[in-house]
Each structure stands twice: as structure tokens, then as C-alpha cells.
Design a protein around this motif. Structure first.
Motif, PDB file in Angstrom:
ATOM      1  N   UNK A 178       1.059  -1.256  -0.290  1.00  0.00           N
ATOM      2  CA  UNK A 178       0.288   0.137   0.248  1.00  0.00           C
ATOM      3  C   UNK A 178       1.137   1.044  -0.039  1.00  0.00           C
ATOM      4  N   UNK A 179       1.161   1.817  -0.928  1.00  0.00           N
ATOM      5  CA  UNK A 179       1.418   3.436  -1.196  1.00  0.00           C
ATOM      6  C   UNK A 179       1.187   4.452  -1.971  1.00  0.00           C
ATOM      7  N   UNK A 180       1.515   5.540  -1.966  1.00  0.00           N
ATOM      8  CA  UNK A 180       0.574   7.092  -2.023  1.00  0.00           C
ATOM      9  C   UNK A 180       1.920   7.717  -2.452  1.00  0.00           C
ATOM     10  N   UNK A 181       2.066   8.550  -3.134  1.00  0.00           N
ATOM     11  CA  UNK A 181       2.906   9.777  -3.597  1.00  0.00           C
ATOM     12  C   UNK A 181       2.749  11.048  -3.256  1.00  0.00           C
ATOM     13  N   UNK A 182       2.738  12.024  -3.191  1.00  0.00           N
ATOM     14  CA  UNK A 182       2.184  13.365  -3.467  1.00  0.00           C
ATOM     15  C   UNK A 182       3.494  14.478  -4.081  1.00  0.00           C
ATOM     16  N   UNK A 183       3.258  14.977  -4.901  1.00  0.00           N
ATOM     17  CA  UNK A 183       3.982  16.246  -5.532  1.00  0.00           C
ATOM     18  C   UNK A 183       3.952  17.177  -4.613  1.00  0.00           C
ATOM     19  N   UNK A 184       5.893  17.308  -5.232  1.00  0.00           N
ATOM     20  CA  UNK A 184       6.480  18.816  -3.948  1.00  0.00           C
ATOM     21  C   UNK A 184       7.326  18.902  -5.154  1.00  0.00           C
ATOM     22  N   UNK A 185       7.853  19.880  -4.352  1.00  0.00           N
ATOM     23  CA  UNK A 185       9.347  20.661  -5.676  1.00  0.00           C
ATOM     24  C   UNK A 185      10.275  19.620  -5.015  1.00  0.00           C
ATOM     25  N   UNK A 186      11.600  19.610  -5.270  1.00  0.00           N
ATOM     26  CA  UNK A 186      12.641  18.509  -5.704  1.00  0.00           C
ATOM     27  C   UNK A 186      12.872  18.527  -3.994  1.00  0.00           C
ATOM     28  N   UNK A 187      13.500  20.169  -3.173  1.00  0.00           N
ATOM     29  CA  UNK A 187      13.837  20.144  -2.355  1.00  0.00           C
ATOM     30  C   UNK A 187      13.284  20.647  -1.301  1.00  0.00           C
ATOM     31  N   UNK A 188      12.308  20.603  -0.721  1.00  0.00           N
ATOM     32  CA  UNK A 188      10.786  20.227  -0.545  1.00  0.00           C
ATOM     33  C   UNK A 188      10.451  18.677   0.076  1.00  0.00           C
ATOM     34  N   UNK A 189      10.851  18.220  -0.825  1.00  0.00           N
ATOM     35  CA  UNK A 189      11.073  16.408  -0.727  1.00  0.00           C
ATOM     36  C   UNK A 189      12.281  16.272  -0.288  1.00  0.00           C
ATOM     37  N   UNK A 190      13.214  16.606  -1.078  1.00  0.00           N
ATOM     38  CA  UNK A 190      14.455  16.307  -0.502  1.00  0.00           C
ATOM     39  C   UNK A 190      14.871  16.651   1.375  1.00  0.00           C
ATOM     40  N   UNK A 191      14.220  17.772   1.722  1.00  0.00           N
ATOM     41  CA  UNK A 191      14.271  18.032   3.295  1.00  0.00           C
ATOM     42  C   UNK A 191      13.043  16.904   4.133  1.00  0.00           C
ATOM     43  N   UNK A 192      12.338  16.906   3.434  1.00  0.00           N
ATOM     44  CA  UNK A 192      11.143  15.416   4.107  1.00  0.00           C
ATOM     45  C   UNK A 192      12.438  14.684   4.290  1.00  0.00           C
TER      46      UNK A 192
END
Length: 129
Positions: A108-122
Motif C-alpha cells: 500500500x503506497x501513495x505519492x505526493x507532488x513536491x518541489x524537489x528541495x522540499x521532498x529532499x528535506x522531508x
């Protein structure tokens, strides 16, 4: 690279506290895994770069950041950060998807759109050094 499938973050020593310096902004450089050896610099603006460096150095920020709030939401919903995939470039900005899997059920997986820098920070918060 159009689907982001051949990118992986490669670093020497993020704990040393050095990001590559591109123009006035630091960058994280991703290396293609398709055998070409091409590099993709993800340029961080000031606030995301400060928060990135704080996270990899385990420096506590007195006020919760947006990245910490998102991480708490992910944990509360019972998910785990799996990976980030850089998916597209629009003008000079790279966009990414943050992939999560359900704890106890990785199917079970989900994905979300982010700016690349925001996703990297998470991701950095999830995988503290």
C-alpha cells in the motif's frame, strides 16, 4: 530521466556540512544511475538550504518547520517515507514525487507532488544522519 527512475542521491559526507556552491545558492547533486554518469544539480534557495543543513547536522530548530509538520503527519497516518523521484523540469525548476508506504503493508503506497528541495528535506528528516 523523464520518469526519474535512474536518479539516486550520491554524497561523500553530508555531516561535514558542505553543500556544493552554485552561483549564490547551494545545491545537492544527484547522479544518474543509467550508466551515463550525468549529474543533476538541485539548487536550494536560502531557507530550504538552511533547514537541510540543520537536519543533516541534527541541529534543533526552535519552531516547527513545514518539513517537520509534514513528517509528523506522515507518521501519524501510519506511513513511512520510501523515496523521492525527480519527475520533471518546468523552466528552471525541478519537481519531484515523494513516495510513502504503509507501515506493515509495503504494497500500500501513495505519492505526493513536491518541489524537489522540499521532498529532499522531508527525506532527510526521515533518515536522520
Amino acid at each position: 530521466m523523464s520518469d526519474g527512475g535512474n536518479l539516486r542521491c550520491v554524497h561523500n559526507n553530508p555531516q561535514s556540512g558542505h553543500l556544493l556552491d552554485y552561483a549564490p545558492h547551494p545545491a545537492v547533486v544527484l547522479k544518474m544511475e543509467d550508466g551515463t554518469g550525468l549529474l543533476l544539480p538541485i539548487i536550494f534557495l536560502e531557507i530550504p538550504s538552511v533547514l537541510f543543513m540543520a537536519a543533516i547536522r541534527n541541529v534543533q530548530i526552535t519552531r516547527p518547520t513545514m518539513y517537520q509538520i509534514v513528517k509528523v503527519m506522515i507518521d501519524t497516518m501510519g506511513y513511512d517515507v520510501k523515496f523521492v523521484r525527480v519527475t520533471k523540469r518546468v523552466h528552471e525548476a525541478y519537481f519531484a514525487q515523494l513516495y510513502l508506504t504503509k507501515l506493515g503493508n509495503e504494497m500500500e503506497s501513495v505519492s505526493f507532488d513536491f518541489r524537489s528541495t522540499d521532498a529532499i528535506n522531508i527525506v532527510v528528516l526521515d533518515h536522520s544522519y
